[in-house]
Motif scaffolding. Structure first.
Motif, PDB file in Angstrom:
ATOM      1  N   TRP A 134      24.359 -45.808   2.394  1.00  0.00           N
ATOM      2  CA  TRP A 134      23.861 -45.312   3.776  1.00  0.00           C
ATOM      3  C   TRP A 134      24.625 -45.890   4.920  1.00  0.00           C
ATOM      4  CZ3 TRP A 134      20.109 -47.009   7.672  1.00  0.00           C
ATOM      5  CH2 TRP A 134      19.929 -46.249   8.565  1.00  0.00           C
ATOM      6  N   MET A 135      24.699 -47.301   5.046  1.00  0.00           N
ATOM      7  CA  MET A 135      25.409 -47.547   6.110  1.00  0.00           C
ATOM      8  C   MET A 135      26.964 -47.274   6.486  1.00  0.00           C
ATOM      9  SD  MET A 135      24.113 -51.630   6.404  1.00  0.00           S
ATOM     10  CE  MET A 135      22.265 -51.836   7.068  1.00  0.00           C
ATOM     11  N   PRO A 136      27.604 -47.278   5.243  1.00  0.00           N
ATOM     12  CA  PRO A 136      29.057 -46.675   5.696  1.00  0.00           C
ATOM     13  C   PRO A 136      28.832 -45.110   5.933  1.00  0.00           C
ATOM     14  CG  PRO A 136      29.113 -48.028   3.562  1.00  0.00           C
ATOM     15  CD  PRO A 136      27.748 -47.909   3.977  1.00  0.00           C
ATOM     16  N   SER A 137      27.954 -44.462   5.497  1.00  0.00           N
ATOM     17  CA  SER A 137      27.809 -43.061   5.905  1.00  0.00           C
ATOM     18  C   SER A 137      27.813 -42.584   7.546  1.00  0.00           C
ATOM     19  CB  SER A 137      26.584 -42.568   5.050  1.00  0.00           C
ATOM     20  OG  SER A 137      25.273 -42.644   5.742  1.00  0.00           O
ATOM     21  N   LEU A 138      27.122 -43.772   8.133  1.00  0.00           N
ATOM     22  CA  LEU A 138      26.962 -43.814   9.633  1.00  0.00           C
ATOM     23  C   LEU A 138      28.366 -43.972  10.474  1.00  0.00           C
ATOM     24  CD1 LEU A 138      23.539 -46.129   9.820  1.00  0.00           C
ATOM     25  CD2 LEU A 138      23.703 -43.637  10.337  1.00  0.00           C
ATOM     26  N   ARG A 139      29.304 -44.252   9.661  1.00  0.00           N
ATOM     27  CA  ARG A 139      30.496 -44.354  10.392  1.00  0.00           C
ATOM     28  C   ARG A 139      31.397 -43.133   9.917  1.00  0.00           C
ATOM     29  NH1 ARG A 139      31.400 -49.985  11.180  1.00  0.00           N
ATOM     30  NH2 ARG A 139      29.322 -50.582  11.670  1.00  0.00           N
ATOM     31  N   MET A 140      30.859 -42.392   9.102  1.00  0.00           N
ATOM     32  CA  MET A 140      31.602 -41.091   8.605  1.00  0.00           C
ATOM     33  C   MET A 140      31.118 -39.669   9.255  1.00  0.00           C
ATOM     34  SD  MET A 140      32.083 -42.433   4.710  1.00  0.00           S
ATOM     35  CE  MET A 140      33.437 -41.354   4.341  1.00  0.00           C
ATOM     36  N   THR A 141      29.769 -39.769   9.237  1.00  0.00           N
ATOM     37  CA  THR A 141      28.941 -38.656   9.729  1.00  0.00           C
ATOM     38  C   THR A 141      28.490 -38.934  11.001  1.00  0.00           C
ATOM     39  OG1 THR A 141      27.840 -36.618   9.453  1.00  0.00           O
ATOM     40  CG2 THR A 141      27.208 -38.750   8.460  1.00  0.00           C
ATOM     41  N   SER A 142      27.641 -38.006  11.637  1.00  0.00           N
ATOM     42  CA  SER A 142      26.946 -38.160  12.770  1.00  0.00           C
ATOM     43  C   SER A 142      25.457 -38.915  12.469  1.00  0.00           C
ATOM     44  CB  SER A 142      26.380 -37.068  13.645  1.00  0.00           C
ATOM     45  OG  SER A 142      25.629 -36.158  12.886  1.00  0.00           O
ATOM     46  N   VAL A 143      24.930 -39.804  13.441  1.00  0.00           N
ATOM     47  CA  VAL A 143      23.658 -40.633  13.051  1.00  0.00           C
ATOM     48  C   VAL A 143      22.587 -39.599  12.670  1.00  0.00           C
ATOM     49  CG1 VAL A 143      21.715 -41.856  14.318  1.00  0.00           C
ATOM     50  CG2 VAL A 143      24.179 -42.507  14.588  1.00  0.00           C
ATOM     51  N   ALA A 144      22.706 -38.380  13.251  1.00  0.00           N
ATOM     52  CA  ALA A 144      21.432 -37.144  13.150  1.00  0.00           C
ATOM     53  C   ALA A 144      21.690 -36.803  11.563  1.00  0.00           C
ATOM     54  CB  ALA A 144      21.668 -36.100  13.937  1.00  0.00           C
ATOM     55  N   ALA A 172      24.762 -26.281  15.579  1.00  0.00           N
ATOM     56  CA  ALA A 172      24.145 -25.654  14.422  1.00  0.00           C
ATOM     57  C   ALA A 172      23.451 -26.530  13.403  1.00  0.00           C
ATOM     58  CB  ALA A 172      25.564 -24.954  13.813  1.00  0.00           C
ATOM     59  N   ALA A 173      23.541 -27.861  13.908  1.00  0.00           N
ATOM     60  CA  ALA A 173      22.821 -28.649  13.030  1.00  0.00           C
ATOM     61  C   ALA A 173      21.681 -28.991  13.326  1.00  0.00           C
ATOM     62  CB  ALA A 173      23.641 -30.080  13.256  1.00  0.00           C
ATOM     63  N   TYR A 174      21.060 -28.593  14.616  1.00  0.00           N
ATOM     64  CA  TYR A 174      19.745 -28.657  14.735  1.00  0.00           C
ATOM     65  C   TYR A 174      18.829 -27.805  13.901  1.00  0.00           C
ATOM     66  CZ  TYR A 174      21.147 -31.157  19.100  1.00  0.00           C
ATOM     67  OH  TYR A 174      21.755 -32.097  19.952  1.00  0.00           O
ATOM     68  N   PRO A 175      19.046 -26.696  13.805  1.00  0.00           N
ATOM     69  CA  PRO A 175      17.921 -25.848  12.642  1.00  0.00           C
ATOM     70  C   PRO A 175      18.087 -26.314  11.246  1.00  0.00           C
ATOM     71  CG  PRO A 175      19.504 -24.300  13.838  1.00  0.00           C
ATOM     72  CD  PRO A 175      19.935 -25.643  14.337  1.00  0.00           C
ATOM     73  N   ALA A 176      19.199 -27.026  10.949  1.00  0.00           N
ATOM     74  CA  ALA A 176      19.372 -27.520   9.577  1.00  0.00           C
ATOM     75  C   ALA A 176      18.513 -28.978   9.499  1.00  0.00           C
ATOM     76  CB  ALA A 176      20.958 -27.988   9.262  1.00  0.00           C
ATOM     77  N   ALA A 224      17.213 -26.479   1.510  1.00  0.00           N
ATOM     78  CA  ALA A 224      18.052 -25.249   2.040  1.00  0.00           C
ATOM     79  C   ALA A 224      18.660 -25.949   3.580  1.00  0.00           C
ATOM     80  CB  ALA A 224      16.843 -24.333   2.623  1.00  0.00           C
ATOM     81  N   GLY A 225      17.708 -26.831   4.091  1.00  0.00           N
ATOM     82  CA  GLY A 225      18.498 -27.412   5.251  1.00  0.00           C
ATOM     83  C   GLY A 225      19.542 -28.493   5.019  1.00  0.00           C
ATOM     84  N   VAL A 226      19.265 -29.051   3.885  1.00  0.00           N
ATOM     85  CA  VAL A 226      20.551 -29.895   3.292  1.00  0.00           C
ATOM     86  C   VAL A 226      21.731 -29.141   3.170  1.00  0.00           C
ATOM     87  CG1 VAL A 226      21.476 -31.221   1.233  1.00  0.00           C
ATOM     88  CG2 VAL A 226      19.082 -31.818   2.256  1.00  0.00           C
ATOM     89  N   LEU A 227      21.587 -27.901   2.692  1.00  0.00           N
ATOM     90  CA  LEU A 227      22.925 -27.273   2.364  1.00  0.00           C
ATOM     91  C   LEU A 227      23.375 -26.732   3.761  1.00  0.00           C
ATOM     92  CD1 LEU A 227      21.478 -24.882  -0.560  1.00  0.00           C
ATOM     93  CD2 LEU A 227      23.098 -26.879  -0.715  1.00  0.00           C
ATOM     94  N   VAL A 228      22.622 -26.283   4.503  1.00  0.00           N
ATOM     95  CA  VAL A 228      22.969 -25.753   5.821  1.00  0.00           C
ATOM     96  C   VAL A 228      23.789 -26.987   6.607  1.00  0.00           C
ATOM     97  CG1 VAL A 228      22.414 -24.989   8.333  1.00  0.00           C
ATOM     98  CG2 VAL A 228      21.234 -24.194   6.282  1.00  0.00           C
ATOM     99  N   LEU A 229      23.112 -28.192   6.643  1.00  0.00           N
ATOM    100  CA  LEU A 229      23.790 -29.142   7.363  1.00  0.00           C
ATOM    101  C   LEU A 229      24.988 -29.835   6.635  1.00  0.00           C
ATOM    102  CD1 LEU A 229      23.174 -31.418   9.637  1.00  0.00           C
ATOM    103  CD2 LEU A 229      22.158 -32.947   8.047  1.00  0.00           C
ATOM    104  N   LEU A 275      13.080 -31.664   7.993  1.00  0.00           N
ATOM    105  CA  LEU A 275      11.897 -32.206   8.415  1.00  0.00           C
ATOM    106  C   LEU A 275      10.798 -31.152   8.148  1.00  0.00           C
ATOM    107  CD1 LEU A 275      12.903 -33.513  11.886  1.00  0.00           C
ATOM    108  CD2 LEU A 275      12.598 -34.846   9.808  1.00  0.00           C
ATOM    109  N   LEU A 276      10.858 -29.938   8.387  1.00  0.00           N
ATOM    110  CA  LEU A 276       9.632 -29.053   7.982  1.00  0.00           C
ATOM    111  C   LEU A 276       9.507 -29.288   6.129  1.00  0.00           C
ATOM    112  CD1 LEU A 276       7.773 -26.866   8.279  1.00  0.00           C
ATOM    113  CD2 LEU A 276       9.574 -25.087   8.020  1.00  0.00           C
ATOM    114  N   GLY A 277      10.524 -29.217   5.551  1.00  0.00           N
ATOM    115  CA  GLY A 277      10.220 -29.542   4.153  1.00  0.00           C
ATOM    116  C   GLY A 277       9.647 -30.521   3.770  1.00  0.00           C
ATOM    117  N   LEU A 278       9.896 -31.831   4.475  1.00  0.00           N
ATOM    118  CA  LEU A 278       9.392 -33.264   4.123  1.00  0.00           C
ATOM    119  C   LEU A 278       7.950 -33.196   4.551  1.00  0.00           C
ATOM    120  CD1 LEU A 278      12.421 -35.448   4.983  1.00  0.00           C
ATOM    121  CD2 LEU A 278      11.648 -34.977   2.814  1.00  0.00           C
TER     122      LEU A 278
END
Length: 286
Positions: free
Chosen positions: A82-92, A265-269, A129-134, A274-277
């Motif tokens: 997880w920690m390296p992922s924060l350097r590769m993609t956005s925090v969100a 486009a990331a906001y709906p994803a 579905a949100g994961v796929l969109v994101l 969050l809705l699914g969780l």
């Protein structure tokens, strides 16, 4: 609901939300941050555990000890991904994907024969579905961002295994004793990963070390410890649902502090995840 516990829960969410932006802003290798975060936690927790739970630590059964160590190993994998992922993609994106831990937990429990209510499966479908969109959004940005998404998803899966093993150990071992064994194992595992990867473990400014201390205090002591404190009074459903606020909280802090504004486009994803969780949490309560 007790107002004091609601306030403690709000402090917990704030501490957890600060974690990802603080990691992203700290000028040290991600693996080294993960290592020192856990080493410091052991340093804070160790003296108390040895003073108040020495007899219990000596008397831990072989099975419980091995399960606690296995949980610590999975927690090391979680941090290492997880920690390296924060350097590769956005925090969100990284935060939204790593919080899919409940989905992986349900899937792992199903493997062992535990059936989930229909609402839980509906929530899982919405979240995935949100994961796929994101991930599709991040793929359009760069392959590096997509790899960061994959690391964050893997971190969520490792955390699910850590949670399930920890639940088994906690039936016979106190939280303090379990946490000490788990964090110590995590520290050893991360040290091995850092040595194999050739990650430098020192040589930074004093400000970097204070940032790592702040991360340990906010995420470990205030974040996770307070959420464990209030779960008995507020209930697991309220607590787990509220912790989902980590994603928008971390995204807001990253935007205002680091200037990391996710693509539109990331906001709906993220909203779908969050809705699914939320549906999974409500279904799990039933």
């Amino acid at each position: 609901m007790p107002r004091t516990d609601l306030l403690l829960l709000a402090v917990s969410i704030g501490g957890i939300s600060l974690s990802a932006p603080l990691i992203s802003a700290t000028a040290a290798p991600a693996l080294a941050i993960a290592l020192w975060r856990n080493v410091m936690s052991v340093g804070v927790l160790g003296p108390y555990a040895l003073l108040r739970h020495r007899a219990e630590l000596r008397g831990i059964g072989r099975r419980a000890l091995l399960l606690a160590m296995a949980a610590g190993a999975l927690l090391a994998v979680h941090f290492a991904l997880w920690m390296p992922s924060l350097r590769m993609t956005s925090v969100a994106s990284a935060t939204a994907l790593v919080t899919t831990t409940p989905l992986w937990t349900i899937l792992l429990m199903r493997v062992f024969g535990v059936r989930a209510p229909r609402l839980v499966w509906a929530g899982m479908c919405v979240a995935f579905a949100g994961v796929l969109v994101l991930t599709g959004v991040d793929l359009s940005l760069s392959p590096r961002a997509l790899l960061g998404d994959a690391l964050a998803l893997g971190a969520g899966l490792a955390a699910a295994g850590y949670v399930l093993l920890g639940a088994g150990v906690r039936k016979s071992v106190s939280t303090t004793a379990y946490t000490l064994v788990c964090y110590a194992t995590t520290s050893v595992g991360l040290l091995a990963i850092c040595l194999v990867a050739g990650t430098p473990l020192a040589g930074w400014s004093g400000g970097v070390w204070w940032q790592i201390v702040a991360l340990m205090v906010s995420a470990q002591l205030l974040g996770h410890s307070l959420s464990n404190r209030v779960v008995n009074t507020l209930g697991p459903s309220v607590t787990s649902t509220a912790i989902l606020l980590e994603t928008p909280g971390a995204a807001l802090i990253a935007a205002l502090w680091l200037g990391q504004w996710p693509p539109v486009a990331a906001y709906p994803a993220v909203a779908l995840i969050l809705l699914g969780l939320v549906l999974v949490a409500r279904g799990g309560r039933r």
